[in-house]
Design a protein around this motif. Structure first.
Motif: not given
Length: 281
Positions: A74, A78, A89, A92, A139, A145, A149-150, A248
């Motif tokens: 990670k 993140a 996001p 999603c 992925d 991701r 992801s953040d 996204v």
């Protein structure tokens, strides 16, 4: 057991110690715990996570563990903190919680035995290894991701030293309801094993974090949900889920999907029968 936290105090990142319901800085400044703006309790150069470790999670998916653990990475972008917002996001749908114990390295570790690993551990904190399964089709190998992801790596609230990881209860709550209930005793590979395994070929530096796996019943959460992970002796990590401000992008890269692979993982489907999941009853 001593507990250390990092907070934003008068505009600066400051390490503090826990004293009852107050946090105390090295210069004597005090702030109420509930009023503090928390930061991740450590600043790692890397965050490494084991794929599967808890027997209840393995049984849930009707699979067999390999002889040795496998891992994913990670990115540090993140990282998130106690009371931080976890961003799903726009566009999603399949964001899952995974309550875990995080191991924090205290002394550089390389080519050590499991018996030596404890000497290289600074302590432990609570983690929520969120997964954005909308990107699982593209992925699944790297989990980049999906897990990187953040905002998808909250840690906290504090770093606890001298914590014995044996026989500790781990619970995850969504809006106050228990959704995961496990124990560190159901882990196939304990904390010392994981550290020694990674350190065979990857140097672990002070502050680095290893996530040790989640019990059964990881499920999707929605914007507005409050998710808490509580580990006996380590405290309770609290976050809330929000929708990202922008969708996204569609002009580059793979797009979120909703395949059987995605649904089986997000909803706890039978991995053994992925793609032919039985109808809901």
């Amino acid at each position: 057991m001593p507990e250390y936290r990092r907070i934003l105090l008068d505009g600066a990142a400051v390490q503090v110690t826990v004293d009852g319901d107050e946090l105390v800085a090295g210069d004597g400044r005090r702030v109420k715990t509930d009023d503090a703006r928390h930061l991740p309790p450590v600043v790692p150069s890397k965050v490494i996570a084991v794929h599967l470790n808890h027997r209840s999670r393995v049984d849930e998916f009707r699979i067999q563990l390999p002889d040795t653990p496998t891992y994913f990475h990670k990115p540090t972008s993140a990282l998130n903190s106690h009371q931080g917002a976890v961003v799903r996001p726009e566009g999603c749908k399949w964001l899952n919680y995974e309550g875990e114990v995080a191991i924090v390295i205290g002394k550089t570790a390389r080519n050590i035995s499991p018996a030596e690993a404890g000497e290289h551990i600074a302590g432990y904190t609570v983690a929520n290894d969120y997964g954005l399964h909308d990107f699982r089709d593209t992925d699944a190998g790297s989990m980049l991701r999906v897990k990187g992801s953040d905002t998808l790596c909250p840690l906290g609230p504090g770093l606890v030293t001298d914590w014995d990881f044996h026989g500790k209860r781990l619970r995850t709550y969504v809006n106050g309801e228990v959704v995961q209930d496990g124990s560190t005793d159901e882990m196939k590979w304990d904390m010392h094993y994981l550290v020694a395994d990674i350190a065979r070929t990857i140097t672990l530096h002070p502050g680095d974090v290893l996530l040790s796996g989640t019990p059964a019943n990881s499920r999707p959460v929605q914007p507005g949900d409050v998710v808490e992970v509580e580990v006996e002796g380590l405290g309770r990590l609290t976050n809330h889920v929000v929708t990202g401000p922008t969708p996204v992008r569609t002009d580059v890269g793979a797009q979120p999907t909703e395949s059987e692979e995605v649904l089986s993982t997000a909803l706890g489907g039978d991995w053994e029968f992925r793609g032919i999941r039985p109808p809901k009853r």
